[in-house]
Design a protein around this motif. Sequence first.
Motif, PDB file in Angstrom:
ATOM      1  N   LYS A 177       0.830  -1.210   0.000  1.00  0.00           N
ATOM      2  CA  LYS A 177       0.000   0.000   0.000  1.00  0.00           C
ATOM      3  C   LYS A 177       0.865   1.261   0.000  1.00  0.00           C
ATOM      4  O   LYS A 177       0.484   2.288  -0.574  1.00  0.00           O
ATOM      5  CB  LYS A 177      -0.946   0.005   1.207  1.00  0.00           C
ATOM      6  CG  LYS A 177      -2.124  -0.949   1.075  1.00  0.00           C
ATOM      7  CD  LYS A 177      -3.132  -0.722   2.200  1.00  0.00           C
ATOM      8  CE  LYS A 177      -4.372  -1.595   2.026  1.00  0.00           C
ATOM      9  NZ  LYS A 177      -5.379  -1.358   3.068  1.00  0.00           N
ATOM     10  N   ILE A 178       2.036   1.174   0.652  1.00  0.00           N
ATOM     11  CA  ILE A 178       2.942   2.328   0.660  1.00  0.00           C
ATOM     12  C   ILE A 178       3.364   2.660  -0.767  1.00  0.00           C
ATOM     13  O   ILE A 178       3.301   3.816  -1.209  1.00  0.00           O
ATOM     14  CB  ILE A 178       4.186   2.038   1.537  1.00  0.00           C
ATOM     15  CG1 ILE A 178       3.776   1.880   3.011  1.00  0.00           C
ATOM     16  CG2 ILE A 178       5.223   3.146   1.384  1.00  0.00           C
ATOM     17  CD1 ILE A 178       4.917   1.481   3.916  1.00  0.00           C
ATOM     18  N   GLU A 179       3.786   1.629  -1.484  1.00  0.00           N
ATOM     19  CA  GLU A 179       4.243   1.824  -2.849  1.00  0.00           C
ATOM     20  C   GLU A 179       3.120   2.307  -3.752  1.00  0.00           C
ATOM     21  O   GLU A 179       3.307   3.203  -4.594  1.00  0.00           O
ATOM     22  CB  GLU A 179       4.816   0.510  -3.389  1.00  0.00           C
ATOM     23  CG  GLU A 179       5.623   0.639  -4.668  1.00  0.00           C
ATOM     24  CD  GLU A 179       6.893   1.459  -4.491  1.00  0.00           C
ATOM     25  OE1 GLU A 179       7.323   2.101  -5.470  1.00  0.00           O
ATOM     26  OE2 GLU A 179       7.433   1.470  -3.362  1.00  0.00           O
ATOM     27  N   CYS A 180       1.906   1.742  -3.543  1.00  0.00           N
ATOM     28  CA  CYS A 180       0.746   2.126  -4.359  1.00  0.00           C
ATOM     29  C   CYS A 180       0.406   3.594  -4.160  1.00  0.00           C
ATOM     30  O   CYS A 180       0.219   4.345  -5.129  1.00  0.00           O
ATOM     31  CB  CYS A 180      -0.444   1.250  -4.005  1.00  0.00           C
ATOM     32  SG  CYS A 180      -1.958   1.659  -4.898  1.00  0.00           S
ATOM     33  N   LEU A 181       0.355   4.038  -2.907  1.00  0.00           N
ATOM     34  CA  LEU A 181       0.000   5.423  -2.615  1.00  0.00           C
ATOM     35  C   LEU A 181       1.090   6.372  -3.098  1.00  0.00           C
ATOM     36  O   LEU A 181       0.797   7.464  -3.613  1.00  0.00           O
ATOM     37  CB  LEU A 181      -0.243   5.598  -1.115  1.00  0.00           C
ATOM     38  CG  LEU A 181      -0.742   6.971  -0.647  1.00  0.00           C
ATOM     39  CD1 LEU A 181      -2.019   7.369  -1.376  1.00  0.00           C
ATOM     40  CD2 LEU A 181      -0.978   6.980   0.860  1.00  0.00           C
ATOM     41  N   LYS A 182       2.339   5.948  -2.990  1.00  0.00           N
ATOM     42  CA  LYS A 182       3.452   6.776  -3.460  1.00  0.00           C
ATOM     43  C   LYS A 182       3.338   6.990  -4.968  1.00  0.00           C
ATOM     44  O   LYS A 182       3.521   8.100  -5.478  1.00  0.00           O
ATOM     45  CB  LYS A 182       4.780   6.097  -3.111  1.00  0.00           C
ATOM     46  CG  LYS A 182       6.006   6.977  -3.396  1.00  0.00           C
ATOM     47  CD  LYS A 182       7.299   6.191  -3.191  1.00  0.00           C
ATOM     48  CE  LYS A 182       7.478   5.783  -1.747  1.00  0.00           C
ATOM     49  NZ  LYS A 182       8.783   5.084  -1.539  1.00  0.00           N
ATOM     50  N   ASN A 183       3.000   5.922  -5.669  1.00  0.00           N
ATOM     51  CA  ASN A 183       2.872   6.012  -7.127  1.00  0.00           C
ATOM     52  C   ASN A 183       1.729   6.927  -7.552  1.00  0.00           C
ATOM     53  O   ASN A 183       1.778   7.542  -8.631  1.00  0.00           O
ATOM     54  CB  ASN A 183       2.658   4.622  -7.729  1.00  0.00           C
ATOM     55  CG  ASN A 183       3.891   3.730  -7.585  1.00  0.00           C
ATOM     56  OD1 ASN A 183       5.002   4.227  -7.383  1.00  0.00           O
ATOM     57  ND2 ASN A 183       3.696   2.419  -7.673  1.00  0.00           N
ATOM     58  N   LEU A 184       0.691   7.033  -6.733  1.00  0.00           N
ATOM     59  CA  LEU A 184      -0.447   7.896  -7.074  1.00  0.00           C
ATOM     60  C   LEU A 184      -0.066   9.374  -7.029  1.00  0.00           C
ATOM     61  O   LEU A 184      -0.667  10.202  -7.728  1.00  0.00           O
ATOM     62  CB  LEU A 184      -1.621   7.633  -6.117  1.00  0.00           C
ATOM     63  CG  LEU A 184      -2.391   6.330  -6.326  1.00  0.00           C
ATOM     64  CD1 LEU A 184      -3.447   6.152  -5.241  1.00  0.00           C
ATOM     65  CD2 LEU A 184      -3.056   6.311  -7.696  1.00  0.00           C
ATOM     66  N   ASN A 185       0.887   9.708  -6.126  1.00  0.00           N
ATOM     67  CA  ASN A 185       1.369  11.092  -6.020  1.00  0.00           C
ATOM     68  C   ASN A 185       0.209  12.084  -5.873  1.00  0.00           C
ATOM     69  O   ASN A 185       0.082  13.056  -6.650  1.00  0.00           O
ATOM     70  CB  ASN A 185       2.218  11.439  -7.253  1.00  0.00           C
ATOM     71  CG  ASN A 185       3.030  12.703  -7.045  1.00  0.00           C
ATOM     72  OD1 ASN A 185       3.370  13.051  -5.903  1.00  0.00           O
ATOM     73  ND2 ASN A 185       3.329  13.409  -8.131  1.00  0.00           N
ATOM     74  N   LEU A 186      -0.663  11.803  -4.902  1.00  0.00           N
ATOM     75  CA  LEU A 186      -1.859  12.624  -4.703  1.00  0.00           C
ATOM     76  C   LEU A 186      -1.501  14.006  -4.160  1.00  0.00           C
ATOM     77  O   LEU A 186      -0.595  14.150  -3.332  1.00  0.00           O
ATOM     78  CB  LEU A 186      -2.820  11.932  -3.724  1.00  0.00           C
ATOM     79  CG  LEU A 186      -3.374  10.573  -4.168  1.00  0.00           C
ATOM     80  CD1 LEU A 186      -4.245   9.980  -3.079  1.00  0.00           C
ATOM     81  CD2 LEU A 186      -4.148  10.704  -5.477  1.00  0.00           C
ATOM     82  N   GLU A 187      -2.223  15.026  -4.603  1.00  0.00           N
ATOM     83  CA  GLU A 187      -1.998  16.387  -4.134  1.00  0.00           C
ATOM     84  C   GLU A 187      -2.865  16.673  -2.912  1.00  0.00           C
ATOM     85  O   GLU A 187      -3.949  16.123  -2.760  1.00  0.00           O
ATOM     86  CB  GLU A 187      -2.331  17.392  -5.248  1.00  0.00           C
ATOM     87  CG  GLU A 187      -1.393  17.291  -6.447  1.00  0.00           C
ATOM     88  CD  GLU A 187      -1.737  18.329  -7.507  1.00  0.00           C
ATOM     89  OE1 GLU A 187      -2.712  19.094  -7.307  1.00  0.00           O
ATOM     90  OE2 GLU A 187      -1.049  18.372  -8.543  1.00  0.00           O
ATOM     91  N   GLY A 188      -2.400  17.574  -2.066  1.00  0.00           N
ATOM     92  CA  GLY A 188      -3.156  17.963  -0.883  1.00  0.00           C
ATOM     93  C   GLY A 188      -2.921  17.032   0.287  1.00  0.00           C
ATOM     94  O   GLY A 188      -2.060  16.143   0.259  1.00  0.00           O
ATOM     95  N   GLU A 189      -3.693  17.240   1.339  1.00  0.00           N
ATOM     96  CA  GLU A 189      -3.586  16.406   2.536  1.00  0.00           C
ATOM     97  C   GLU A 189      -4.202  15.032   2.273  1.00  0.00           C
ATOM     98  O   GLU A 189      -5.342  14.938   1.828  1.00  0.00           O
ATOM     99  CB  GLU A 189      -4.304  17.065   3.717  1.00  0.00           C
ATOM    100  CG  GLU A 189      -4.230  16.268   5.005  1.00  0.00           C
ATOM    101  CD  GLU A 189      -4.987  16.937   6.146  1.00  0.00           C
ATOM    102  OE1 GLU A 189      -4.495  17.951   6.666  1.00  0.00           O
ATOM    103  OE2 GLU A 189      -6.090  16.451   6.501  1.00  0.00           O
ATOM    104  N   VAL A 190      -3.467  13.974   2.556  1.00  0.00           N
ATOM    105  CA  VAL A 190      -3.948  12.614   2.316  1.00  0.00           C
ATOM    106  C   VAL A 190      -4.316  11.970   3.657  1.00  0.00           C
ATOM    107  O   VAL A 190      -3.482  11.880   4.560  1.00  0.00           O
ATOM    108  CB  VAL A 190      -2.879  11.753   1.610  1.00  0.00           C
ATOM    109  CG1 VAL A 190      -3.373  10.312   1.451  1.00  0.00           C
ATOM    110  CG2 VAL A 190      -2.540  12.352   0.249  1.00  0.00           C
ATOM    111  N   GLN A 191      -5.574  11.560   3.768  1.00  0.00           N
ATOM    112  CA  GLN A 191      -6.057  10.898   4.972  1.00  0.00           C
ATOM    113  C   GLN A 191      -6.399   9.450   4.643  1.00  0.00           C
ATOM    114  O   GLN A 191      -7.110   9.183   3.676  1.00  0.00           O
ATOM    115  CB  GLN A 191      -7.288  11.616   5.529  1.00  0.00           C
ATOM    116  CG  GLN A 191      -7.003  13.048   5.956  1.00  0.00           C
ATOM    117  CD  GLN A 191      -8.175  13.676   6.685  1.00  0.00           C
ATOM    118  OE1 GLN A 191      -9.249  13.087   6.787  1.00  0.00           O
ATOM    119  NE2 GLN A 191      -7.974  14.884   7.200  1.00  0.00           N
ATOM    120  N   VAL A 192      -5.894   8.537   5.476  1.00  0.00           N
ATOM    121  CA  VAL A 192      -6.145   7.116   5.275  1.00  0.00           C
ATOM    122  C   VAL A 192      -7.112   6.637   6.343  1.00  0.00           C
ATOM    123  O   VAL A 192      -6.950   6.924   7.543  1.00  0.00           O
ATOM    124  CB  VAL A 192      -4.822   6.314   5.353  1.00  0.00           C
ATOM    125  CG1 VAL A 192      -5.104   4.817   5.340  1.00  0.00           C
ATOM    126  CG2 VAL A 192      -3.915   6.689   4.187  1.00  0.00           C
TER     127      VAL A 192
END
Length: 630
Positions: free
Chosen positions: A157-172
């Motif tokens: 999941k770390i790698e997946c979220l890193k690849n998404l490169n989402l902008e703004g505050e990310v809440q899981v």
Amino acid sequence: MVGTTRKYVFDFDSTLTSVEALDVLAEMLLDGKSNKDAVLSEIQEITNLGIDGDISFTESLERRIRLLNAHQNDLDGLVKELRQKISRSIEENKAFFKEYAEDIYVISCGFKEFIDPIVAEYDIPSERVYANTFKFDTTGNIIGFDETNVLSSHNGKIECLKNLNLEGEVQVIGDGYSDYVMREAGIADKFFAYTENVHREKAANNADHVTPNLNEFLFVNDLPRKISYPKNRIKILLLENVHPNAFDNLSEEGFSVELVKHALPEEELIERIKGVHVLGIRSKTQVTEKVLSAADRLLVVGAFCIGTTQIALDAAKKGGVVVFNAPYSNTRSVVELAIGQIIMLKRSIFARSTEIHQGKWFKTALNSQEVRGKNLGIIGYGNIGKQLSVLAEAMGMRVYYYDIEDRLALGNATKCNTLEDLLSVSDVVTLHIDDNKANKNFIGEREIDQMRDGAILINLSRGFVVDIRALVKALKSKKLNGAAVDVYPEEPRSNGDFITELQGLENVILTPHIGGSTEEAQRDIADFVPNKIMDYINSGNTVDAVNFPNIRLPKQNNAHRFLHIHKNVPGIMADINEVLAKYEMNIASQFLSTDSEVGYVITDLDKDYNKDVIKALKSVEHTIKFRVLY
């Protein structure tokens, strides 16, 4: 407002759904097989080891798929089952998912084959669902998973979220190890441990915020939600060892519930009630004006009994605190005890039983009579008195009753116009009057003198309604042939030593206020009172409230609901509606009920509101309490 600078990343299993999907699939596939329990146990253990990070996720996935032995066709049934397992607070907040669709992602170690069709109903398209995929053989058997997918590996999941490169505050938002490591790795800004379905200590301990439901998450982030104030923030204090079903019923609804086994004295209750929204008591806890003054958030008092004189009802009403009781739940229990005591006393059963316990044999018909054909006098012809009337008549007793209110007779019961008339005709007198303080020593020396010689007196109502010294005197002089007493002028707060002048007297049954203490009655009370409490908290209904105007509300749909409690003075409704008109709020429906002191108005609005409206309504003169439900 759509298009926030935040992005919301949801887990699927045990978050969006209340279950682990592969566990459900295992249940379906193993149904009816002899090794079901053993295989299920092994699969669930492997699931938990992976979720807590005790084994690699890759190992967890491989081992579970081998045990499943599933086919592609089985997935249709799984999807159908998962649709019934959406987390409760997720389902009731569909509007949030629709409004913020562009900012919501699902990152799951589960499988797109069953996740996509579920989350599509929540406006989450397949392209924003990141999950594993199955491998199938030529006949459709599930033989593995795509090992090139980053989510199939440990910490994927770390790698997946890193690849998404989402902008703004990310809440899981999730429930396990693979969710909180995203924040630990610095890829996500906040981790919310979602505990509505399962509470995992590792996840909770590593969370920025523990959220027992989606309403709490939305509340913290000031996002639109089904209810304005999350139920987990509503604190309920239950005293006097009320039936555990009450605790379970209220906890399952999502409230924060604390259970105390004994009554609390006034000073201690004053301290404990601060911050409490709902107080549940039985007969020993005194909810005084001082207690109510200290209750800074109290909305409801639930009396898990019939009587309410232990509560300062007028002070509660003036403070906007609604009181509910359980007027019917233990009726049958009290009636059955009365019937049993009548028979026991008329047959001198306790005397004969005591003799046998002492090694004596005294077979005799002395002072032993049938109840058939005897006159039963019922004082207080309410719920209990009426039911006792029916059962006693079925046993062949002639029933007489006296009540200060005009009550219709049931069966062949005869109404007595005066108390003296009833006392003079009755072989057995049983008391079922209320806890009005005016009833102190309702049966005293004068009334006992008016009773038949050799009669029997039963008190299952309130301890103070009988003059105990006069009763003792009558029993010792043989004016009365027996008595059964369940209630006393003063009773201890908890189990222990107890003294009464009635102890040791012949043909006297003494019980420790257990008239309504049966498993059935306590279970019924534990259902009835919490249902009233929940109905008021959840919708504003006050039907059956002891001290408040009664309003029965229709089911609320797609509207905001305002509850306004105020002093009953002219012009309040006009003031409320003037505020609503000023802010251009369209009233879908409105309900008002009043008594001589307070008014209670519920307004449903089909338009979003802002905080200025709330402030203005709270500022209306003579407002006691104001609450927003939705």
